[in-house]
Scaffold this motif. Sequence first.
Motif, PDB file in Angstrom:
ATOM      1  N   ILE A  95       0.811  -1.208   0.000  1.00 38.35           N
ATOM      2  CA  ILE A  95       0.000   0.000   0.000  1.00 38.35           C
ATOM      3  C   ILE A  95       0.853   1.271   0.000  1.00 38.35           C
ATOM      4  N   VAL A  96       2.014   1.225   0.630  1.00 40.01           N
ATOM      5  CA  VAL A  96       2.881   2.410   0.667  1.00 40.01           C
ATOM      6  C   VAL A  96       3.334   2.773  -0.743  1.00 40.01           C
ATOM      7  N   GLN A  97       3.735   1.746  -1.516  1.00 40.46           N
ATOM      8  CA  GLN A  97       4.156   2.002  -2.892  1.00 40.46           C
ATOM      9  C   GLN A  97       2.995   2.528  -3.733  1.00 40.46           C
TER      10      GLN A  97
ATOM     11  N   LEU B 139       0.335   4.203  -2.686  1.00 43.14           N
ATOM     12  CA  LEU B 139      -0.018   5.572  -2.306  1.00 43.14           C
ATOM     13  C   LEU B 139       0.998   6.567  -2.837  1.00 43.14           C
ATOM     14  N   GLY B 140       2.248   6.149  -2.931  1.00 43.99           N
ATOM     15  CA  GLY B 140       3.292   7.050  -3.406  1.00 43.99           C
ATOM     16  C   GLY B 140       3.107   7.497  -4.839  1.00 43.99           C
ATOM     17  N   VAL B 141       2.389   6.689  -5.630  1.00 44.75           N
ATOM     18  CA  VAL B 141       2.166   7.051  -7.035  1.00 44.75           C
ATOM     19  C   VAL B 141       0.700   7.411  -7.291  1.00 44.75           C
ATOM     20  N   ASP B 142      -0.052   7.586  -6.227  1.00 43.48           N
ATOM     21  CA  ASP B 142      -1.472   7.935  -6.362  1.00 43.48           C
ATOM     22  C   ASP B 142      -1.628   9.285  -7.052  1.00 43.48           C
ATOM     23  N   LEU B 143      -2.369   9.308  -8.150  1.00 40.48           N
ATOM     24  CA  LEU B 143      -2.510  10.527  -8.938  1.00 40.48           C
ATOM     25  C   LEU B 143      -3.143  11.644  -8.130  1.00 40.48           C
TER      26      LEU B 143
ATOM     27  N   SER C 135       2.714   7.689   6.757  1.00 39.05           N
ATOM     28  CA  SER C 135       3.293   8.964   6.326  1.00 39.05           C
ATOM     29  C   SER C 135       4.338   8.701   5.249  1.00 39.05           C
ATOM     30  N   THR C 136       4.297   9.486   4.204  1.00 36.49           N
ATOM     31  CA  THR C 136       5.294   9.391   3.143  1.00 36.49           C
ATOM     32  C   THR C 136       5.924  10.757   2.928  1.00 36.49           C
ATOM     33  N   VAL C 137       7.210  10.769   2.700  1.00 38.84           N
ATOM     34  CA  VAL C 137       7.951  12.013   2.485  1.00 38.84           C
ATOM     35  C   VAL C 137       8.154  12.217   0.991  1.00 38.84           C
TER      36      VAL C 137
END
Length: 223
Positions: free
Chosen positions: A110-112, A114-118, A179-181
């Motif tokens: 899910i982290v990956q 979300l990181g590319v979520d448009l 949380s993603t930076v």
Amino acid sequence: FREEEARVVNEIVASIGEVGLIQKMEVAYGQADALLAHYYQIYESDFFDLNWLALEQEFEIPYTHFGNGYGYSEITFPIRGKIDGIFEDTNGDLWIVDHKTKGKIDDPTIVQKLGVDLQTNLYVWAVRRLYGRDVKGVVYNLIKRPQLRQGVRESNKEFIERTAADIQQRPREYFSRISTVYGQEDTARFESELSQIISAFVDWYHGYGPHYRNSGSCVQGFW
């Protein structure tokens, strides 16, 4: 966060099945209330400790796209959206808060994803323009849609109470925070991707690009 409740309700209604609209709405609102009651308990400190700059921040930012030789030189149109929340941390960095309602919140990928979520990347793009500053990262509040099924002889009230009890007993099953930076490379990459996406869409709109099928609904449409 009333709009988040409405979104949760819509997600739950869609997952219950065709059993009559009134019953579906009653169950959906009951489950959403149960979820949000625990949401407030779990994240209560957010409402007092975080330095909120905006909640439900609407934006409308003009975007100019330059033609690719297909009969138009440039076109300007607004990009609109609404961001759940924006806060400033103790270091003065900007953070976006976004809520995602999902059937599963323990997916290891899910982290990956979300990181590319448009949508989220578009929020980062918008905040940089609204505030004239870089965004440090995004805080995702993940909310799991209840997966319990109503018994044949179980009333709506009993089902809602059973759902609320399950949420009370297993809050980590229903709520997760990630949380993603975002670095400058992430920002630059999305800027390029956004330009490509808009270019493809505008070309399609003017009749110069392919017409993709919407495989999710089996109806023709762009993406």
